[in-house]
Design an enzyme around this catalytic site. Structure first.
Site, PDB file in Angstrom:
ATOM      1  N   HIS A  18      36.454 139.742  64.979  1.00  0.00           N
ATOM      2  CA  HIS A  18      36.663 140.166  63.589  1.00  0.00           C
ATOM      3  C   HIS A  18      37.587 141.388  63.493  1.00  0.00           C
ATOM      4  O   HIS A  18      37.436 142.210  62.590  1.00  0.00           O
ATOM      5  CB  HIS A  18      35.309 140.413  62.898  1.00  0.00           C
ATOM      6  N   HIS A  40      30.002 148.198  60.137  1.00  0.00           N
ATOM      7  CA  HIS A  40      30.579 149.262  60.963  1.00  0.00           C
ATOM      8  C   HIS A  40      30.498 150.616  60.260  1.00  0.00           C
ATOM      9  O   HIS A  40      31.393 151.453  60.390  1.00  0.00           O
ATOM     10  CB  HIS A  40      32.037 148.958  61.295  1.00  0.00           C
ATOM     11  N   GLU A  49      29.098 143.315  70.581  1.00  0.00           N
ATOM     12  CA  GLU A  49      29.065 142.520  69.341  1.00  0.00           C
ATOM     13  C   GLU A  49      28.877 141.022  69.627  1.00  0.00           C
ATOM     14  O   GLU A  49      28.517 140.263  68.724  1.00  0.00           O
ATOM     15  CB  GLU A  49      30.362 142.718  68.548  1.00  0.00           C
ATOM     16  N   HIS A  69      35.697 144.594  74.244  1.00  0.00           N
ATOM     17  CA  HIS A  69      36.476 145.753  73.819  1.00  0.00           C
ATOM     18  C   HIS A  69      35.612 146.987  73.775  1.00  0.00           C
ATOM     19  O   HIS A  69      34.400 146.906  73.646  1.00  0.00           O
ATOM     20  CB  HIS A  69      37.188 145.529  72.474  1.00  0.00           C
TER      21      HIS A  69
HETATM   22  C1  DHB Z   1      38.802 146.562  66.434  1.00  0.00           C
HETATM   23  C2  DHB Z   1      37.859 145.606  66.828  1.00  0.00           C
HETATM   24  C3  DHB Z   1      36.619 145.528  66.191  1.00  0.00           C
HETATM   25  O1  DHB Z   1      35.643 144.643  66.527  1.00  0.00           O
HETATM   26  C4  DHB Z   1      36.326 146.389  65.160  1.00  0.00           C
HETATM   27  O2  DHB Z   1      35.135 146.269  64.554  1.00  0.00           O
HETATM   28  C5  DHB Z   1      37.248 147.345  64.752  1.00  0.00           C
HETATM   29  C6  DHB Z   1      38.497 147.428  65.389  1.00  0.00           C
HETATM   30  C7  DHB Z   1      40.151 146.675  67.070  1.00  0.00           C
HETATM   31  O3  DHB Z   1      40.357 146.120  68.157  1.00  0.00           O
HETATM   32  O4  DHB Z   1      41.044 147.303  66.488  1.00  0.00           O
HETATM   33 FE    FE Z   2      33.635 145.215  65.330  1.00  0.00          FE
END
Ligand code: DHB
Ligand code: FE
Length: 279
Positions: free
Chosen positions: A12, A59, A240, A193
């Protein structure tokens, strides 16, 4: 009776929504990412779901560290897109399905999952970006939406095993809902990530590919991993992926993996998508 038409897991990343909003999906470097979404869009258009249950994490737009439920569900008629600091996305109104929401609240509570009930729930990129992934930029969303939000922000997080069990309870709830609605279940977030700390930028493609391979046939194996395993392997925000386990739990024991696509990176994230359907 209601029926589950299938499940989608998708990243997302906010930049994906921005690319749709700015009409960049067919230009470089975005084309490779959005090409991977085409089979997902074709599949969902063929399935014609009436409702999407979107399992996502907030978030800090609707909740904060002062007030943060582990599991929450929207029961509203409409969900406003949240302003996350760069303005509200210019997207259609997100209409809810209060009857199905309240049925889920009651059925899940009877099944030992007590969800925080939200009458007012601004939804952030965790929910709105997946709608863009699934449907592009229509003048109206073709589905009603039931948001289910998990805490993936403040430790302790719900365990992967409990997330899979929540999905199974969602399945039982849908199957006990009388109206003939077609329901798609979407799990959002990941893949690997980490957006903060000394491991910022962490991506683990080996783990992501293993997750894509196994979530269809062997979700119980992924659900045996601990939260710490997810954070170590996929990064603090890669955790996540537990939302995908909720989606998987809402499908049958045996599923077909109809489509996967994986692209590194999108923004700071390994972006993946999967389409699963009962076998
Ligand atoms: C990014 C990824 C995410 O899951 C999020 O919630 C906010 C930013 C990103 O990679 O920029
Ligand atoms: Fe996220």
């Amino acid at each position: 009776m209601a029926e589950v038409v299938g499940g989608v897991g998708t990243s997302h990343v906010p930049a994906i929504g921005a690319a749709v909003d700015r009409g960049l999906t067919d230009s470089e470097p975005w084309r490779q990412v959005f090409t991977g979404y085409e089979p997902v869009r074709t599949w969902i258009a063929e399935q014609r779901p009436d409702v999407a249950i979107v399992v996502y994490n907030d978030h800090g737009a609707a909740f904060s560290l002062d007030l943060l439920p582990t599991f929450a569900i929207g029961v509203a008629e409409v969900y406003p897109p949240a302003d996350e600091g760069y303005g509200v996305r210019d997207i259609p109104a997100i209409h809810g399905d209060p009857d199905l929401s309240w049925h889920l609240v009651e059925s899940l509570a009877a099944d030992d999952f007590d969800l925080t009930v939200c009458q007012r729930l601004p939804v952030d990129h965790g929910l709105t970006v997946p709608l863009s992934v699934l449907f592009g930029a229509p003048s109206e969303w073709p589905v009603r939406v039931v948001p289910i939000a998990l805490n993936v922000i403040q430790y302790p997080l719900p365990t992967p095993k409990r997330c899979l069990a929540l999905g199974r309870a969602i399945r039982r709830a849908i199957e006990s809902y009388e109206p003939d609605v077609r329901v798609a279940v979407v799990g959002t977030g990941g893949m690997s990530h980490q957006l903060q700390g000394t491991r910022v930028g962490h991506i683990n493609s080996e783990f992501d590919r293993m997750f894509l391979d196994r979530i269809g046939p062997e979700p119980h194996v992924l659900a045996e991993l601990t939260t710490t395993d997810f954070i170590r392997e996929a990064g603090s925000e890669g955790a996540e992926l537990i939302m995908w386990l909720v989606m998987r739990g809402a499908l049958a024991d045996e599923v077909k993996t109809l489509h996967t696509h994986y692209h590194v990176p999108v923004s700071n994230t390994a972006a993946g998508v999967i389409v699963l359907q009962d076998a």
